[in-house]
Design an enzyme around this catalytic site. Structure first.
Site, PDB file in Angstrom:
ATOM      1  N   HIS A   8       0.811  -1.231   0.000  1.00 31.02           N
ATOM      2  CA  HIS A   8       0.000   0.000   0.000  1.00 31.02           C
ATOM      3  C   HIS A   8       0.832   1.263   0.000  1.00 31.02           C
ATOM      4  O   HIS A   8       0.307   2.343  -0.264  1.00 31.02           O
ATOM      5  CB  HIS A   8      -0.913   0.000   1.238  1.00 31.02           C
ATOM      6  CG  HIS A   8      -1.576  -1.321   1.464  1.00 31.02           C
ATOM      7  ND1 HIS A   8      -1.063  -2.284   2.308  1.00 31.02           N
ATOM      8  CD2 HIS A   8      -2.663  -1.861   0.896  1.00 31.02           C
ATOM      9  CE1 HIS A   8      -1.836  -3.363   2.273  1.00 31.02           C
ATOM     10  NE2 HIS A   8      -2.808  -3.141   1.421  1.00 31.02           N
TER      11      HIS A   8
ATOM     12  N   CYS B  54       3.343  -1.132  -4.347  1.00 33.51           N
ATOM     13  CA  CYS B  54       3.030  -1.442  -5.751  1.00 33.51           C
ATOM     14  C   CYS B  54       3.539  -0.305  -6.642  1.00 33.51           C
ATOM     15  O   CYS B  54       3.311   0.875  -6.344  1.00 33.51           O
ATOM     16  CB  CYS B  54       1.516  -1.595  -5.937  1.00 33.51           C
ATOM     17  SG  CYS B  54       1.110  -1.865  -7.678  1.00 33.51           S
TER      18      CYS B  54
ATOM     19  N   GLU C  27      -3.088   3.023   1.989  1.00 33.62           N
ATOM     20  CA  GLU C  27      -2.615   3.657   0.751  1.00 33.62           C
ATOM     21  C   GLU C  27      -2.876   5.169   0.778  1.00 33.62           C
ATOM     22  O   GLU C  27      -2.036   5.971   0.351  1.00 33.62           O
ATOM     23  CB  GLU C  27      -3.307   3.041  -0.472  1.00 33.62           C
ATOM     24  CG  GLU C  27      -2.787   3.657  -1.774  1.00 33.62           C
ATOM     25  CD  GLU C  27      -3.592   3.282  -3.000  1.00 33.62           C
ATOM     26  OE1 GLU C  27      -4.124   2.157  -3.067  1.00 33.62           O
ATOM     27  OE2 GLU C  27      -3.688   4.142  -3.904  1.00 33.62           O
TER      28      GLU C  27
ATOM     29  N   CYS D 149      -6.112   1.406 -10.727  1.00 39.83           N
ATOM     30  CA  CYS D 149      -5.177   0.551 -11.461  1.00 39.83           C
ATOM     31  C   CYS D 149      -5.898  -0.417 -12.389  1.00 39.83           C
ATOM     32  O   CYS D 149      -7.107  -0.643 -12.255  1.00 39.83           O
ATOM     33  CB  CYS D 149      -4.304  -0.208 -10.478  1.00 39.83           C
ATOM     34  SG  CYS D 149      -5.183  -1.525  -9.658  1.00 39.83           S
TER      35      CYS D 149
ATOM     36  N   SER E 266      -9.869  -5.607   2.683  1.00 42.78           N
ATOM     37  CA  SER E 266      -9.431  -5.391   1.300  1.00 42.78           C
ATOM     38  C   SER E 266     -10.386  -4.456   0.565  1.00 42.78           C
ATOM     39  O   SER E 266     -11.543  -4.796   0.315  1.00 42.78           O
ATOM     40  CB  SER E 266      -9.343  -6.746   0.587  1.00 42.78           C
ATOM     41  OG  SER E 266      -9.344  -6.554  -0.808  1.00 42.78           O
TER      42      SER E 266
HETATM   43 FE1  SF4 Z   1      -1.090  -2.516  -7.488  1.00 38.46          FE
HETATM   44 FE2  SF4 Z   1      -3.617  -2.378  -8.298  1.00 38.46          FE
HETATM   45 FE3  SF4 Z   1      -2.693  -4.624  -7.306  1.00 38.46          FE
HETATM   46 FE4  SF4 Z   1      -3.064  -2.522  -5.692  1.00 38.46          FE
HETATM   47  S1  SF4 Z   1      -4.646  -3.680  -6.780  1.00 38.46           S
HETATM   48  S2  SF4 Z   1      -1.298  -3.875  -5.711  1.00 38.46           S
HETATM   49  S3  SF4 Z   1      -2.497  -0.848  -7.097  1.00 38.46           S
HETATM   50  S4  SF4 Z   1      -1.980  -3.613  -9.205  1.00 38.46           S
END
Ligand code: SF4
Length: 315
Positions: A79, A101, A131, A199, A227
């Site tokens: 995050h 990420c 995040e 994303c 989540s």
């Molecule tokens: Fe990366 Fe999207 Fe996966 Fe989150 S959900 S880890 S932002 S690819």
């Protein structure tokens, strides 16, 4: 109406994204290279099964850096973290691996770049999500959080000439578009990212649930309560008029949810492993479903490299 389910339809794509794969790989590679324990700030990804599996392999999950002994190896979760957490970790002298990420890092880089040009920010996201804390913590000041359209009317930037908008990567695509439209209506000069910050994995899993919801009588989402993207999948199916439930493990699936439902849709959040999906399939089969079908959908090929120092063959 049949009392028992007959068919399971699997959403495509579902489950792990490239960012989650990479984050778990980082912890596993760090364990293999440096040995246990490896400290991880916050749950590496928001999934109970994944966290318990890594705990069993020697990872220790912490929230406060004071819990980590000097000289230890520390991994930041997928995050992302604020500048203050990063600076504290460096000052305490840990060996650090950043599992943020790369798509979250991209937002951090954009915020830093525009902040140098004098921009003030509006962030669309969920208060308290790590995040959001990490992205807002890229700057000392100047990021205003809006969670819904009502917040947009309340936000009070210091000026409106240099204003930019960023979003959490795992929001509901439709809700974010609505909030973003309200932001742009109130601040017509605001600078929006060329592409949404949401994303590809969030977008693809939500698109798949939209397709799935047209074909099934109930949608089961495999994912943990923490989540964000998993919650959005269940919420989306419900918005489309289909009953939907989230389960963290097969044991949580209740037979009465499937009573009278012929076709059961099954998907998983970006942090939920396929092994759990297959366990849930077995449980639905035990309740009566005889056939299983995979929906057509996008095949994801995105992969992110491991950080330097953890790649195979590196010292
Ligand atoms: Fe990366 Fe999207 Fe996966 Fe989150 S959900 S880890 S932002 S690819």
């Amino acid at each position: 109406m049949s009392a028992r389910p007959e068919e399971i339809i699997l959403a495509e794509p579902r489950g792990f994204c490239a960012g989650v794969d990479r984050a778990i790989d980082i912890v596993e590679h760090a364990l293999a290279k440096f040995g246990a324990p490896i400290y991880v700030r916050h749950e590496i990804v928001h999934n109970t099964y994944v966290v318990n599996d890594l705990k069993a392999k020697g990872a220790i999950f912490i929230e406060d850096l004071a819990e980590v002994p000097p000289g230890a190896t520390l991994v930041f979760s997928a995050h992302g973290v604020s500048k203050a957490v990063q600076a504290e970790a460096e000052q305490r002298g840990f060996r650090i691996f950043d599992a943020t990420c790369p798509l979250v890092t991209k937002v951090h880089v954009e915020v830093a770049k525009l902040a140098r040009e004098g921009y003030e920010f509006i962030m669309i996201g969920h208060k308290g999500h790590p995040e959001v804390e990490g992205t807002m913590g890229q700057l000392d000041r100047g990021i205003h959080l809006v969670e819904d359209v009502a917040d947009v009317a309340r936000v009070q930037p210091e000026q409106t000439e240099k204003l930019a908008v960023v979003t959490q990567t795992t929001l509901s695509v439709d809700d974010a578009a609505e909030i973003s439209a309200a932001v742009q209506a109130r601040f017509p000069l605001i600078r929006a990212p060329k592409q949404q910050d949401i994303c590809y994995a969030t977008q693809n899993r939500q698109d798949a649930v939209k397709m799935l919801s047209r074909e099934v009588d109930v949608v089961i989402v495999v994912g943990s309560p923490t989540s964000s993207n998993s919650n959005r999948l269940a919420e989306l199916a419900r918005k489309l008029g289909v009953d939907s439930y989230m389960v963290d493990s097969p044991a949580e699936l209740r037979a009465e949810w499937l009573a009278g439902k012929k076709r059961v849709g099954l998907t998983a959040g970006a942090s939920a492993p396929e092994v759990l999906v297959q366990d849930v399939v077995d449980r639905i089969r035990a309740l009566g479903a005889v056939s299983i079908r995979k929906m057509d959908g996008i095949v994801e090929t995105t992969k992110f490299p491991l950080p330097k120092g953890l790649r195979i063959g590196q010292q």
